[in-house]
Design an enzyme around this catalytic site. Structure first.
Site, PDB file in Angstrom:
ATOM      1  N   CYS A   1      -3.543   3.501   9.188  1.00 25.49           N
ATOM      2  CA  CYS A   1      -3.876   4.001   8.088  1.00 25.49           C
ATOM      3  C   CYS A   1      -5.390   4.264   7.947  1.00 25.49           C
ATOM      4  O   CYS A   1      -6.038   4.752   6.992  1.00 25.49           O
ATOM      5  CB  CYS A   1      -3.644   3.021   6.855  1.00 25.49           C
ATOM      6  SG  CYS A   1      -4.273   1.281   6.871  1.00 25.49           S
TER       7      CYS A   1
ATOM      8  N   HIS B   1       0.950  -1.239   0.045  1.00 24.54           N
ATOM      9  CA  HIS B   1       0.103   0.042  -0.026  1.00 24.54           C
ATOM     10  C   HIS B   1       1.206   1.246   0.018  1.00 24.54           C
ATOM     11  O   HIS B   1       1.002   2.178   0.949  1.00 24.54           O
ATOM     12  CB  HIS B   1      -0.924  -0.248   1.288  1.00 24.54           C
ATOM     13  CG  HIS B   1      -2.204   0.988   1.153  1.00 24.54           C
ATOM     14  ND1 HIS B   1      -2.373   1.743   0.052  1.00 24.54           N
ATOM     15  CD2 HIS B   1      -2.988   1.280   2.193  1.00 24.54           C
ATOM     16  CE1 HIS B   1      -3.515   2.260   0.101  1.00 24.54           C
ATOM     17  NE2 HIS B   1      -3.774   2.246   1.457  1.00 24.54           N
TER      18      HIS B   1
HETATM   19  N1  NVA Z   1      -4.454  -3.867   5.366  1.00 25.50           N
HETATM   20  C1  NVA Z   1      -5.879  -3.330   5.163  1.00 25.50           C
HETATM   21  C2  NVA Z   1      -5.418  -1.832   4.740  1.00 25.50           C
HETATM   22  C3  NVA Z   1      -6.683  -0.775   4.246  1.00 25.50           C
HETATM   23  C4  NVA Z   1      -6.431   0.464   3.971  1.00 25.50           C
HETATM   24  C5  NVA Z   1      -6.599  -3.875   3.957  1.00 25.50           C
HETATM   25  O1  NVA Z   1      -5.630  -4.428   3.209  1.00 25.50           O
HETATM   26  O2  NVA Z   1      -7.653  -4.247   4.383  1.00 25.50           O
HETATM   27  N1   CP Z   2      -6.427   3.962   4.233  1.00 26.87           N
HETATM   28  C1   CP Z   2      -6.996   3.573   3.291  1.00 26.87           C
HETATM   29  O1   CP Z   2      -6.548   3.211   2.209  1.00 26.87           O
HETATM   30  O2   CP Z   2      -8.138   3.855   3.287  1.00 26.87           O
HETATM   31  P1   CP Z   2      -9.103   3.316   2.183  1.00 26.87           P
HETATM   32  O3   CP Z   2      -9.408   2.099   2.277  1.00 26.87           O
HETATM   33  O4   CP Z   2     -10.552   4.150   2.829  1.00 26.87           O
HETATM   34  O5   CP Z   2      -8.840   3.951   1.078  1.00 26.87           O
END
Ligand code: NVA
Ligand code: CP
Length: 302
Positions: free
Chosen positions: A257, A129
């Site tokens: 995040c 990410h």
């Molecule tokens: N680790 C989480 C981050 C969300 C922004 C996911 O992949 O769902």
């Molecule tokens: N942190 C983040 O990526 O948030 P969303 O899933 O809301 O885009």
């Protein structure tokens, strides 16, 4: 010539990353409505998974810069009916100026980039990410200055965010302490690449010692909802609570995040407390990605 893509934080050099962070801080400090470097340009945004922050920040960022963004869901496009990724990448990139993807599989984004004639941005995959790291690092630089030589502690799942934190440690020169339950460690090949930047600890309290920044994320990421109960048991002693924060340096920051689950990976006292900067991180998604869009799309073949 191929366009520059942003699939991983490692696609940027250390200097480029520091430049983007500083540019994001400048863009945040003063918004000039006449500055429209992407006037008339279009960003296609393909979301296989849900999003609040990523969608809104890219859409608002394109609009601030005089361009526009298209929200595309596989449900409503031929992508969801099995049109080959390479064909989709060729077609979509022939009509727009940039493509942002949020996908399950990391190789969906790399395949798209291979066949795209315009910059491709990773808006989250199961593996990484990187856009979130731009915002997190901007937030740290704004509040505490350069992160080089600092200690950052990752507590919880060795997931996509953890992998991008490992990459940030490699590029920006900080030490990443990691505490994860057995069976939930980050990918061994990503850890191996990082060498001495990463150190593992058996408990959150040990990992937090001397930390300048403590970071965590959900225990079950998108797509892992079926494992929620299993994970709640495995991660029980991995909550970031005030005792963990008190083991770090007195001026340590807390980041997440978002979205977060109070009472699971973080206590309400910490996420809503004075060391938490989660809402600055969220806002900085907008500024950091504007810096990224400018970097990739103003001179796409440079
Ligand atoms: N680790 C989480 C981050 C969300 C922004 C996911 O992949 O769902
Ligand atoms: N942190 C983040 O990526 O948030 P969303 O899933 O809301 O885009």
């Amino acid at each position: 010539m191929n366009p520059r893509h942003f699939i991983s934080l490692l696609d940027l050099s250390s200097d480029e990353l520091r430049h983007l962070i500083r540019r994001a801080i400048t863009l945040k400090s003063h918004r000039d409505p006449d500055y429209q470097p992407l006037k008339g340009q279009v960003l296609a945004m393909i979301f296989e998974k849900s999003s609040t922050r990523t969608r809104i920040s890219f859409e608002a960022g394109m609009s601030h810069f005089g361009g526009s963004a298209l929200f595309l869901s596989p449900r409503d496009t031929q992508l969801g009916r099995g049109e080959p990724l390479r064909d989709s990448a060729k077609v979509i990139s022939s009509m727009v100026d940039g493509i942002m993807l949020r996908t399950d599989r990391h190789d969906t984004v790399t395949t798209f980039a291979e066949h795209s004639s315009v910059p491709v941005i990773n808006g989250l995959t199961d593996e990484q990410h990187p856009c979130q790291l731009l915002a997190d690092m901007q937030t740290y630089f704004e509040l505490r200055g350069d992160i080089q030589g600092k200690i950052v502690t990752w507590i919880g799942d060795g997931n996509n965010m953890c992998h991008s934190y490992i990459h940030a440690a490699m590029r920006l020169g900080f030490i990443l302490h990691i505490a994860c339950p057995q069976g939930y460690h980050p990918d061994a090949s990503i850890v191996a690449e990082a060498g001495a930047c990463v150190k593992f600890f058996d408990t959150p309290l040990a990992a937090a010692q001397q930390a300048d920044l403590i970071v965590t994320d959900v225990w079950a990421s998108m797509g892992q909802e079926d494992e929620q109960n299993l994970r709640a048991t495995a991660f029980k002693s991995y909550q970031v609570d005030q005792a963990v924060m008190d083991n770090a340096r007195p001026d340590a920051l807390f980041m997440h995040c978002l979205p977060a689950h109070r009472g699971e990976e973080v206590s309400a006292e910490v996420i809503d407390g004075p060391q938490s900067v989660v809402f600055s991180e969220a806002e900085n998604r907008l500024h950091a990605q504007k810096a990224l869009l400018e970097f990739l799309m103003c001179n796409p073949l440079s």
